[in-house]
Design a protein around this motif. Structure first.
Motif, PDB file in Angstrom:
ATOM      1  N   GLN A 177      54.357  -5.615-179.827  1.00 51.13           N
ATOM      2  CA  GLN A 177      55.520  -5.091-179.099  1.00 51.13           C
ATOM      3  C   GLN A 177      56.615  -4.666-180.065  1.00 51.13           C
ATOM      4  O   GLN A 177      57.302  -3.662-179.842  1.00 51.13           O
ATOM      5  CB  GLN A 177      56.056  -6.151-178.138  1.00 51.13           C
ATOM      6  N   GLN A 187      59.250   3.547-180.736  1.00 48.39           N
ATOM      7  CA  GLN A 187      59.991   4.184-179.647  1.00 48.39           C
ATOM      8  C   GLN A 187      61.387   4.582-180.112  1.00 48.39           C
ATOM      9  O   GLN A 187      61.882   5.661-179.758  1.00 48.39           O
ATOM     10  CB  GLN A 187      60.094   3.240-178.454  1.00 48.39           C
ATOM     11  N   ARG A 214      55.708  -1.253-181.351  1.00 42.26           N
ATOM     12  CA  ARG A 214      55.930  -0.233-180.328  1.00 42.26           C
ATOM     13  C   ARG A 214      57.412   0.048-180.141  1.00 42.26           C
ATOM     14  O   ARG A 214      57.825   1.201-179.975  1.00 42.26           O
ATOM     15  CB  ARG A 214      55.272  -0.648-179.009  1.00 42.26           C
ATOM     16  N   GLU A 244      51.896   6.017-181.336  1.00 41.64           N
ATOM     17  CA  GLU A 244      52.184   4.692-181.884  1.00 41.64           C
ATOM     18  C   GLU A 244      53.077   3.866-180.956  1.00 41.64           C
ATOM     19  O   GLU A 244      52.935   2.652-180.866  1.00 41.64           O
ATOM     20  CB  GLU A 244      52.839   4.825-183.263  1.00 41.64           C
ATOM     21  N   ALA A 245      53.985   4.533-180.267  1.00 38.23           N
ATOM     22  CA  ALA A 245      54.900   3.828-179.367  1.00 38.23           C
ATOM     23  C   ALA A 245      54.195   3.294-178.130  1.00 38.23           C
ATOM     24  O   ALA A 245      54.730   2.419-177.435  1.00 38.23           O
ATOM     25  CB  ALA A 245      56.038   4.755-178.955  1.00 38.23           C
ATOM     26  N   THR A 246      52.998   3.796-177.869  1.00 39.39           N
ATOM     27  CA  THR A 246      52.256   3.374-176.676  1.00 39.39           C
ATOM     28  C   THR A 246      50.893   2.768-177.029  1.00 39.39           C
ATOM     29  O   THR A 246      50.068   2.548-176.140  1.00 39.39           O
ATOM     30  CB  THR A 246      52.052   4.562-175.719  1.00 39.39           C
ATOM     31  N   ARG A 247      50.650   2.511-178.311  1.00 36.47           N
ATOM     32  CA  ARG A 247      49.349   1.983-178.736  1.00 36.47           C
ATOM     33  C   ARG A 247      49.183   0.549-178.256  1.00 36.47           C
ATOM     34  O   ARG A 247      49.913  -0.346-178.671  1.00 36.47           O
ATOM     35  CB  ARG A 247      49.208   2.088-180.256  1.00 36.47           C
TER      36      ARG A 247
END
Length: 201
Positions: A140, A147, A143, A132-135
């Protein structure tokens, strides 16, 4: 370190599952049956499949009949998960059976296997929070929030791993001792669940 070994096996299981991302994919355990890693891989595979069962059953458009069938599978998975934890504790009981327990030794509120169970679930949380943090298609803001959560999960992994290794060292040194209680789940037992045993009349 047992925790580092365990976590690496959990990561392998999660990676292997997501090559297929299918709850019906049969397990292909790469470790020999007589190795501790075999138990860990099997345990995490159960957890990973159940993680995705829980995703599927929360679909608001799921067919009610399919949902009931899935609920039965989740119940069976929960029982299998518990059985694997108890089997893993049997491994530790045998491993440390030679230890001379000190007179002032204390019991731990959580057995080693249940601590590894938490580490297995944590590995899944980290994997999916990293996704999810890099989807790419997520905002933003999404993300960034994921993160931040991931950072907490990674800190929790460090703390839990340290606690597991400390517990095992204490058991090995006789400073703590293991006492394992069976979960004695009642809802799957047709002798203990009133709905089930009344239907047998």
């Amino acid at each position: 370190m047992f925790s580092k070994l365990a976590y690496s096996v959990f990561e392998q299981s999660i990676k292997d599952y997501h090559q297929f991302d299918n709850v019906d994919q049969p397990i292909n355990n790469p470790y020999p049956k007589d190795k501790f890693e075999h138990l860990l891989y099997h345990k995490n595979w159960i957890d990973t499949v159940q993680w995705h069962f829980e995703d599927i059953i929360r679909d608001p458009n799921i067919d009610p009949v399919a949902a009931l069938t899935l609920k039965r599978r989740i119940d069976a998975s929960n029982q299998e998960r518990t059985d694997m934890v108890e089997y893993t504790d049997s491994y530790f009981l045998q491993k440390y059976s030679h230890v001379v327990v000190k007179e002032n030794a204390k019991i731990n509120s959580e057995s080693p296997a249940w601590a590894f169970d938490r580490l297995s679930i944590l590995a899944l949380k980290i994997y999916h929070m990293q996704e999810e943090a890099t989807r790419a298609e997520a905002s933003q803001d999404h993300r960034d929030k994921c993160q931040a959560k991931l950072n907490v999960l990674l800190e929790q992994r460090t703390d839990l791993s340290t606690a597991i290794d400390d517990l095992l060292a204490d058991i090995e040194n006789g400073d703590k001792f293991m006492k394992v209680y069976k979960q004695m789940k009642m809802y799957n037992d047709d002798e203990l669940n009133p709905v089930l045993y009344q239907n047998k009349k």
